[in-house]
Design an enzyme around this catalytic site. Structure first.
Site, mmCIF file in Angstrom:
data_model
loop_
_atom_site.group_PDB
_atom_site.id
_atom_site.type_symbol
_atom_site.label_atom_id
_atom_site.label_comp_id
_atom_site.label_asym_id
_atom_site.label_seq_id
_atom_site.Cartn_x
_atom_site.Cartn_y
_atom_site.Cartn_z
ATOM 1 C CB CYS A 2 -0.899 0.019 1.231
ATOM 2 S SG CYS A 2 -1.896 -1.451 1.463
ATOM 3 N NE ARG A 27 4.686 1.310 -1.516
ATOM 4 C CZ ARG A 27 5.776 1.064 -0.795
ATOM 5 N NH1 ARG A 27 6.947 1.517 -1.196
ATOM 6 N NH2 ARG A 27 5.701 0.371 0.324
ATOM 7 C CD1 TRP A 75 -1.389 -5.431 -3.619
ATOM 8 C CD2 TRP A 75 -1.307 -6.483 -1.649
ATOM 9 N NE1 TRP A 75 -1.022 -6.735 -3.857
ATOM 10 C CE2 TRP A 75 -0.966 -7.407 -2.673
ATOM 11 C CE3 TRP A 75 -1.323 -6.929 -0.323
ATOM 12 C CZ2 TRP A 75 -0.649 -8.737 -2.407
ATOM 13 C CZ3 TRP A 75 -1.015 -8.253 -0.048
ATOM 14 C CH2 TRP A 75 -0.675 -9.138 -1.091
ATOM 15 C CG ASN A 101 0.719 1.818 3.774
ATOM 16 O OD1 ASN A 101 -0.375 1.967 3.248
ATOM 17 N ND2 ASN A 101 1.817 2.401 3.304
ATOM 18 N N GLY A 102 -0.230 -1.664 6.583
ATOM 19 C CA GLY A 102 0.089 -2.606 7.642
ATOM 20 C C GLY A 102 -1.113 -3.449 8.021
ATOM 21 C CD GLU A 516 14.891 -13.593 -10.437
ATOM 22 O OE1 GLU A 516 14.497 -12.454 -10.771
ATOM 23 O OE2 GLU A 516 14.528 -14.156 -9.379
ATOM 24 C CE LYS A 520 12.592 -10.604 -12.222
ATOM 25 N NZ LYS A 520 12.152 -11.194 -10.966
ATOM 26 C CD GLU A 523 8.310 -11.643 -10.027
ATOM 27 O OE1 GLU A 523 8.365 -11.185 -8.880
ATOM 28 O OE2 GLU A 523 9.209 -11.457 -10.868
ATOM 29 C CG HIS A 539 15.936 -37.577 -9.303
ATOM 30 N ND1 HIS A 539 16.298 -38.863 -8.955
ATOM 31 C CD2 HIS A 539 17.092 -36.941 -9.628
ATOM 32 C CE1 HIS A 539 17.606 -38.997 -9.044
ATOM 33 N NE2 HIS A 539 18.121 -37.846 -9.441
ATOM 34 C CE LYS A 638 10.710 -2.911 -7.145
ATOM 35 N NZ LYS A 638 11.350 -3.877 -8.048
#
Length: 643
Positions: A2, A27, A75, A101-102, A516, A520, A523, A539, A638
């Site tokens: 947020c 964000r 958010w 926020n939080g 990674e 990407k 995401e 395996h 973010k």
């Protein structure tokens, strides 16, 4: 996650708040809103959806006037994304507005207490509970002090000077700030919040615990924000608040005190970046801009740190003597997400070059299990923002147990930067795209330097160290060469954009890059992708290979080349399409791969940096081909500032 922006001054607040909200979009958010005070009228506008289609359109149709206001991008945590759950939230009287926020962990207990007192709620959020709690204490303080001490604007210190330590309690007459403090003493959880009240037309009250909050200092105006990107167009001078700080901000200045201490530590800092640094420029997306900035990013990470004469790397901020560094017996690296993948590369680097045992932990696991740490163990945390909640918690846990905690961060003045015992700045500049690119490459570059630095204090030869330093020095031009293949990667992306599943495979140093690369793609394009060690495929996961499932193979000509080629043959035998990242001059790969992207030749341990760049471009172009919102992917933020 947020975002908060607040303004108090002589200008119209609404345009400044809207501009700040747009700068906070990266964000991650699902709704946005503003509260502006015009004389005694508190006007609130909030809307689900993107800023331009939501709150901006609403403000155009139904504008608000005034010189004091707060705004928020939400958010969702408590309560689904909706208009009613958007911030700001009001207290029972409608005079107090709060953005937050939080997470308020004991919100349900507080809610039941307020319901018994006659409060009714309009949303499903924990923030509305906090707004009502502040309002309840405000009314109690107002009633108690009405006859001898009417509410008045606090006299803030001059923000342009050098404010010293502030008192443990707010000024006696500052009823609003006192009410905020009363409420926060009942709160369990995290918060970065901004509060305004119709009775105080020139005041914003801010407070933080576990969620970043910053005062921006202007001339006859001041700001409050969770992210300095929101105010960089207006000021370069800021004060980063600490946990339990409460700030009273007016046009003339600000005052800070701390709920848990007799004094507050107040320091004015200068922002390291400019408005232009945080702009997209000629590029279609911030992510693409940041991918193309990576040659400079690596240069920034190396600048002043290469010591060819001593065959080592130099750091000024570790705050450890050579004897203390030699005394380290073990390093634990704690990180999350992309930074965790960088940490895996760091494990390989430090163990090879410095012969030090390294363990990589998810930061959120480190905090909640009893990880054994002996007296010569050092914790190293990695975070682009310096505000990642679980990484910060890991740092605090290590320090609580008496261990030294170092950090690699990008944001100067961030909480992790301030609370660590020492560390290294990336100096990568603002990273706006949600999917981290240049910060990842910068982190690996710095970890390589750190491995050389620690290695030269132990058994690393000067020749080997110089080979690594020269390899690092060559990286910027090599990355530029990779970027010239952008058109090929765009073509490949169009070819494979309709695939439903991907595998990314590597071995040794390239295994974390396979993880990674898969992240990407997930995401920003929403394609299911998995990263594995190439040897691990047989395996179990190889059961999923078919002619519709592409595999991206990282197969540079390194120490694992022959083994990786054998693993590649298993995929080819099952008719799986193969995209290979190979070393220049490798002709054999053409015979077994459907498509090849070439990497400049380098040391095995530097392949992760070079291999990251084409994987970033590949994910980017697939996301564009699928018409995804590259810079603001769904459900993502973010900086994850809640656990």
């Amino acid at each position: 996650m947020c975002g908060i922006i607040g303004y108090v001054g002589k200008k119209a607040a609404s345009p400044i708040l809207l501009e700040g909200l747009r700068r906070l979009e990266y964000r991650g958010y699902d709704s946005a809103g503003v509260a502006v005070l015009d004389k005694a009228n508190l006007a609130v506008r909030k809307k689900l959806g993107k800023i331009d289609e939501g709150i901006a359109r609403l403000l155009k149709a139904d504008p608000v006037a005034g010189n004091l206001g707060i705004a928020h991008t939400r958010w969702a945590t408590h309560g689904a994304p909706s208009d009613k759950n958007s911030h700001p939230h009001l207290d029972a009287s409608g005079k107090i507005a709060v953005v937050h926020n939080g997470v308020i962990e004991n919100y349900d207990l507080l809610k039941q207490k307020l319901i018994q007192a006659g409060h009714k709620f309009k949303s499903d959020t924990d923030t509305e509970i906090l707004a009502h709690l502040i309002g309840d204490y405000y009314e109690k303080r107002l009633a108690k002090s009405w006859w001898d001490e009417r509410p008045r604007e606090p006299k803030a210190t001059n923000g342009s000077g050098s404010p010293g330590a502030s008192p443990h309690q707010p000024p006696k007459g500052d009823t609003l700030t006192q009410a905020v403090c009363d409420a926060l003493r009942e709160v369990i959880g995290t918060y970065g919040l901004a509060v305004i009240c119709a009775d105080f037309p020139h005041t914003i009250v801010g407070a933080r615990r576990g969620s970043p909050l910053t005062i921006g200092i202007g001339k006859d105006e001041n700001f409050l924000t969770s992210d300095a990107n929101a105010i960089v167009a207006h000021t370069k001078k800021v004060v980063y608040l600490n946990d339990y700080d409460v700030a009273t901000v007016t046009p003339e200045g600000f005052e800070v005190f701390n709920l848990g201490a007799d004094t507050a530590n107040v320091q004015i800092s200068n922002l390291e970046f400019s408005q232009e640094d945080a702009a997209r420029g000629k590029h279609a997306h911030f992510m693409l801009k940041e991918i193309y900035e990576q040659p400079q990013t690596v240069l920034n990470a190396l600048r002043g740190r290469l010591d060819f004469e001593g065959a080592t790397a130099k750091f000024g901020g570790l705050n450890m003597t050579a004897a203390e560094l030699r005394g380290i017996d073990r390093i634990v690296i704690a990180a999350s997400g992309t930074s965790w993948h960088a940490a895996l590369v760091g494990e390989y680097l430090i163990e090879e070059l410095a012969q030090l045992p390294v363990e990589v932990e998810f930061a959120h696991e480190f905090c909640y299990r009893n990880c054994p740490l002996d007296k010569n163990t050092v914790l190293l945390v990695l975070s682009q923002s310096g505000e990642t909640a679980d990484t910060l918690a890991a740092l605090r846990e290590a320090r609580r147990r008496g261990h030294r905690a170092l950090a690699i961060v990008n944001v100067v003045g961030s909480t992790i930067a301030r609370e660590s015992d020492g560390g290294i700045y990336m100096h990568a500049g603002p990273e706006i795209g949600v999917a981290s690119t240049k910060a990842f490459v910068s982190t690996i570059t710095i970890l390589t330097l750190l491995a050389v630095h620690l290695g030269r204090m132990r058994h690393l030869s000067a020749k080997r160290a110089l080979d690594v330093l020269r390899g690092l020095e060559a990286l910027p031009k090599q990355i530029e060469k990779i970027l010239t293949q952008n058109h090929l990667l765009k073509k490949l992306a169009k070819k494979y954009a309709k695939a439903d599943d991907f595998f990314f495979l590597g071995r040794g140093y390239t295994f974390p890059i396979a993880l990674e690369g898969a992240l990407k793609l997930k995401e920003i394009s929403y394609i299911h992708a998995e990263g594995y060690s190439a040897a691990e495929m047989k395996h179990g996961p190889i059961a999923l290979i078919d002619d519709k499932t592409p595999t991206v193979f990282l197969v540079p000509q390194d120490a694992m080349y022959d083994k990786t080629m054998a693993n590649l043959a298993m995929i080819r035998a099952r008719k799986g399409p193969i995209i290979a990242l190979a070393s220049e001059g490798d002709k054999a790969i053409r015979k077994v791969a459907n498509d090849v992207i070439y990497l400049p030749a380098t040391l095995d341990l530097l392949n992760p940096i070079l291999a990251s760049v084409p994987l970033q471009l590949f994910a980017y172009h697939i996301a564009v081909a699928r018409r995804c919102d590259v810079d603001k992917p769904r459900n993502l933020a973010k900086s994850v500032t809640v656990e």
